[in-house]
Design a protein around this motif. Structure first.
Motif, PDB file in Angstrom:
ATOM      1  N   LEU A 161       0.849  -1.182   0.000  1.00 20.85           N
ATOM      2  CA  LEU A 161       0.000   0.000   0.000  1.00 20.85           C
ATOM      3  C   LEU A 161       0.888   1.235   0.000  1.00 20.85           C
ATOM      4  CD1 LEU A 161      -2.624  -0.942   2.771  1.00 20.85           C
ATOM      5  CD2 LEU A 161      -2.872  -1.186   0.296  1.00 20.85           C
ATOM      6  N   GLY A 162       0.404   2.314  -0.616  1.00 23.08           N
ATOM      7  CA  GLY A 162       1.172   3.548  -0.662  1.00 23.08           C
ATOM      8  C   GLY A 162       0.264   4.762  -0.696  1.00 23.08           C
ATOM      9  N   PRO A 163       0.833   5.963  -0.860  1.00 27.65           N
ATOM     10  CA  PRO A 163       0.035   7.199  -0.891  1.00 27.65           C
ATOM     11  C   PRO A 163      -1.098   7.171  -1.903  1.00 27.65           C
ATOM     12  CG  PRO A 163       2.372   7.702  -0.717  1.00 27.65           C
ATOM     13  CD  PRO A 163       2.278   6.229  -0.962  1.00 27.65           C
ATOM     14  N   LYS A 164      -0.891   6.489  -3.028  1.00 26.69           N
ATOM     15  CA  LYS A 164      -1.922   6.443  -4.070  1.00 26.69           C
ATOM     16  C   LYS A 164      -3.198   5.741  -3.606  1.00 26.69           C
ATOM     17  CE  LYS A 164       0.057   2.267  -6.149  1.00 26.69           C
ATOM     18  NZ  LYS A 164      -0.946   1.356  -5.585  1.00 26.69           N
ATOM     19  N   ASP A 165      -3.101   4.931  -2.539  1.00 24.12           N
ATOM     20  CA  ASP A 165      -4.272   4.201  -2.052  1.00 24.12           C
ATOM     21  C   ASP A 165      -5.158   5.052  -1.153  1.00 24.12           C
ATOM     22  OD1 ASP A 165      -3.822   1.443  -3.147  1.00 24.12           O
ATOM     23  OD2 ASP A 165      -1.938   1.705  -2.060  1.00 24.12           O
ATOM     24  N   GLY A 166      -4.710   6.262  -0.801  1.00 24.19           N
ATOM     25  CA  GLY A 166      -5.557   7.226  -0.115  1.00 24.19           C
ATOM     26  C   GLY A 166      -5.985   6.859   1.285  1.00 24.19           C
ATOM     27  N   VAL A 167      -5.110   6.163   2.022  1.00 23.31           N
ATOM     28  CA  VAL A 167      -5.482   5.793   3.389  1.00 23.31           C
ATOM     29  C   VAL A 167      -4.694   6.634   4.405  1.00 23.31           C
ATOM     30  CG1 VAL A 167      -6.110   3.444   2.753  1.00 23.31           C
ATOM     31  CG2 VAL A 167      -3.746   3.941   3.425  1.00 23.31           C
ATOM     32  N   ASN A 168      -4.215   7.792   3.976  1.00 15.00           N
ATOM     33  CA  ASN A 168      -3.305   8.583   4.815  1.00 15.00           C
ATOM     34  C   ASN A 168      -3.882   9.950   5.200  1.00 15.00           C
ATOM     35  OD1 ASN A 168      -3.279   9.621   2.263  1.00 15.00           O
ATOM     36  ND2 ASN A 168      -1.049   9.610   2.017  1.00 15.00           N
ATOM     37  N   ASP A 169      -5.210  10.026   5.335  1.00 21.30           N
ATOM     38  CA  ASP A 169      -5.840  11.314   5.634  1.00 21.30           C
ATOM     39  C   ASP A 169      -6.296  11.435   7.090  1.00 21.30           C
ATOM     40  OD1 ASP A 169      -7.878   9.498   5.650  1.00 21.30           O
ATOM     41  OD2 ASP A 169      -9.090  10.476   4.089  1.00 21.30           O
ATOM     42  N   GLY A 170      -5.827  10.531   7.948  1.00 19.55           N
ATOM     43  CA  GLY A 170      -6.196  10.596   9.358  1.00 19.55           C
ATOM     44  C   GLY A 170      -7.552  10.002   9.676  1.00 19.55           C
ATOM     45  N   LYS A 171      -8.208   9.373   8.692  1.00 20.12           N
ATOM     46  CA  LYS A 171      -9.518   8.756   8.900  1.00 20.12           C
ATOM     47  C   LYS A 171      -9.399   7.233   8.750  1.00 20.12           C
ATOM     48  CE  LYS A 171     -11.913  12.774   6.952  1.00 20.12           C
ATOM     49  NZ  LYS A 171     -12.845  13.244   5.895  1.00 20.12           N
ATOM     50  N   TRP A 172     -10.397   6.545   9.268  1.00 21.26           N
ATOM     51  CA  TRP A 172     -10.418   5.085   9.132  1.00 21.26           C
ATOM     52  C   TRP A 172     -10.788   4.687   7.701  1.00 21.26           C
ATOM     53  CZ3 TRP A 172      -8.258   1.819  12.303  1.00 21.26           C
ATOM     54  CH2 TRP A 172      -8.148   2.121  13.664  1.00 21.26           C
ATOM     55  N   HIS A 173     -10.053   3.725   7.144  1.00 21.02           N
ATOM     56  CA  HIS A 173     -10.332   3.189   5.805  1.00 21.02           C
ATOM     57  C   HIS A 173     -10.301   1.671   5.867  1.00 21.02           C
ATOM     58  CE1 HIS A 173      -9.932   7.015   3.555  1.00 21.02           C
ATOM     59  NE2 HIS A 173      -9.081   7.327   4.526  1.00 21.02           N
TER      60      HIS A 173
END
Length: 568
Positions: A498-510
């Protein structure tokens, strides 16, 4: 005349033989004599969540059924506290201990609450250890002062200051221990307290302990002699290349000495015949017995054992048979290290070993225990015990049974917290920070066959939350080669990234859903060759032993949390 002379000589020889076999016995007797340790349960590198599932009432019933009379529970109270300055013990730890105390009371099985702390060989006891003990022992004594007579206290396991002046360290610890004993007695005068000496509960140092003038204590020591046999091949010692050592010593069975070993190891090899003799091993025991009788106290050895990895199975049994015999003859209470793991009573050191089918029957009989009759074999492994509500649970609010978490983070200075509460009152795994390639691992306690799950198109699912913008993560299943078969110990991986392109780095649960079929065989790293080995189809889904979260080449400097890790 010749016949009479011969008879007299024979009689004198018999008297001499009898005198030689006469051994001193501890005069003070306790209502228990033999037991086991329960290691890897309440120790910090495994986290509190798994601890609650690691041993349960059934395990205590199993031990009682084969004749165990006392269990020692090593507990790292300091690690499970608020630390300096107040050392308030975590309520989750108390809950687990309370359960064990209740089980032992109901089963009439004695239990030692052992202040185990950190006894890793590379460490030393903190010089101000008394500060910590002064805070934690009143909490323990206050909580259990009204518990049954089946509960005992152990002030501190294996103190070892390592100041460079051993005699000064022995004296220092003897005084500290006396003050802590008096502190406990201001709260609890009922329960037996176990005391031990500096230098890792050394038996010679025991003889230098002061007289604590308490008639409800047990003097304790540890005994892994001869070390050359009991720790042969142990990776954490200088004996990692020493294997197949017999016990008792047998010249014809001794392996050749390995090339390029240190002079200190060569000296142990050369002295082994002497060091493994009954006379040498038992002489310190006799000194300790006489010491205990002068003090009018009971005597205990609450750690002794042999790592099962490298000695011949029968040679290991020989050691337990003789060691137990020598301590029984002297009325020394004996508590073996260990129940499970590599010093345990099962056929392998895997934590997945099950009672009764995996017990080393010959070994326990040598230790004075017996297998109960009529106990049916139990289902084993994570896969057979984790399916519920349409999913195979790894972590949902707590860890599944037969899952052991192991984390190595921040250069070994911290571990993942497996009990953090998230916003919706679910529990999650919190990793405060990690250096590149540090990991959190979920150990299945044995090899699991996940091929049917792959074939049924199931997926690994978990939820993740982080605010680190360059967040990268490798998630992989892992096989391990068996080192005992002469292999390199490679860890074959089947990975997804997983990396930045997967969009799980915004401080919210994914929620992340990854079909098992999408994991790719990516090879293994070889420490011995210092290079990456291509996969070439060597990863096997039917031999999975771990699920690994790897923080990749970035590491992370912001908290990342995980929850609801399942296969469904």
């Amino acid at each position: 005349m010749k016949k009479n002379f011969a008879a007299a000589i024979s009689f004198i020889c018999c008297l001499c033989a009898f005198a030689e076999k006469t051994v001193p016995r501890v005069e003070v007797t306790m209502p228990f004599h033999k037991g086991v340790n329960l290691s890897n349960w309440l120790e910090p590198w495994y986290g509190l969540s798994v601890s609650s599932n690691f041993f349960g009432r059934q395990d205590f019933e199993d031990m009682k059924s084969m004749g165990v009379e006392i269990v020692r529970v090593p507990i790292h109270f300091e690690a499970f506290s608020s630390r300096d300055p107040d050392f308030v013990v975590d309520e989750k730890l108390w809950k687990i201990i309370d359960e064990a105390v209740g089980w032992c009371t109901e089963l009439k099985l004695y239990m030692i609450i052992d202040m185990h702390n950190d006894c890793n060989g590379a460490t030393k006891t903190r010089p101000d250890v008394e500060v910590m003990l002064n805070k934690i022992w009143p909490q323990i004594a206050e909580r259990y002062k009204n518990s049954s007579e089946y509960i005992l206290y152990e002030i501190h396991n294996e103190p070892h200051f390592k100041s460079g002046n051993l005699n000064a360290d022995i004296t220092k610890w003897g005084k500290i221990q006396g003050r802590i004993l008096k502190l406990i007695r201001t709260i609890d005068t009922k329960h037996t307290v176990i005391v031990g000496a500096e230098n890792w509960n050394n038996i010679e140092a025991l003889l230098k302990l002061p007289d604590y003038e308490d008639d409800n204590i047990i003097y304790n020591f540890h005994d892994y002699s001869p070390f050359f046999f009991t720790h042969q091949g142990a990776a954490w010692t200088d004996l990692k290349n020493i294997k197949n050592i017999p016990f008792p010593y047998d010249k014809d069975k001794m392996p050749p000495f390995p090339k390029k070993e240190s002079p200190s190891v060569k000296q142990l090899y050369d002295n082994y015949e002497h060091d493994s003799s009954e006379e040498v091993i038992c002489k310190p025991l006799d000194y300790a017995v006489n010491f205990a009788n002068k003090r009018k106290v009971a005597l205990m050895c609450n750690e002794f054992g042999v790592d099962m990895t490298h000695p011949d199975k029968q040679e290991r049994i020989n050691w337990y048979s003789l060691k137990n015999k020598w301590m029984d003859e002297r009325n020394i209470i004996r508590i073996s290290w260990d129940y499970k793991a590599s010093f345990g009573i099962f056929n392998t050191g895997s934590f997945s070993q099950q009672f009764p089918q995996d017990v080393n029957v010959d070994l326990i009989e040598a230790m004075g225990y017996k297998m109960p009759k009529g106990v049916q074999p139990r289902t084993t492994g994570w896969l057979k015990n984790s399916y519920e509500n349409g999913e195979y649970r790894i972590f949902r609010n707590n860890l599944a049974k037969n899952i052991l978490p192991v984390s190595y983070l921040n250069g070994g200075k911290s571990t993942a917290a497996f009990d953090t509460v998230s916003e919706n009152k679910e529990t999650c795994i919190s990793v405060p920070e990690a250096k590149p390639y540090e990991t959190v691992r979920f150990n299945f306690l044995g090899e699991e066959n996940l091929e049917p799950l792959v074939n049924d198109s199931l997926s690994l699912e978990f939820e993740v939350k982080t605010a680190q913008k360059d967040f990268k993560l490798d998630v992989y299943f892992l096989n391990k080669e068996d080192l005992s078969k002469g292999k390199d110990g490679l860890e074959w991986r089947c990975k997804i990234s997983l990396g930045p392109k997967d969009g799980v780095n915004d401080g919210k649960w994914h929620k992340v859903i990854i079909p098992l079929k999408d994991f790719e065989d990516c090879g293994a790293w070889s420490n011995s060759m210092n290079k990456w080995i291509p996969g070439e189809g060597l990863f096997k889904w039917n031999k999975v032993c771990q699920l690994v979260i790897d923080f990749s080449d970035n590491g992370q400097n912001k908290e990342v949390c995980f929850k609801n890790i399942v296969i469904k």
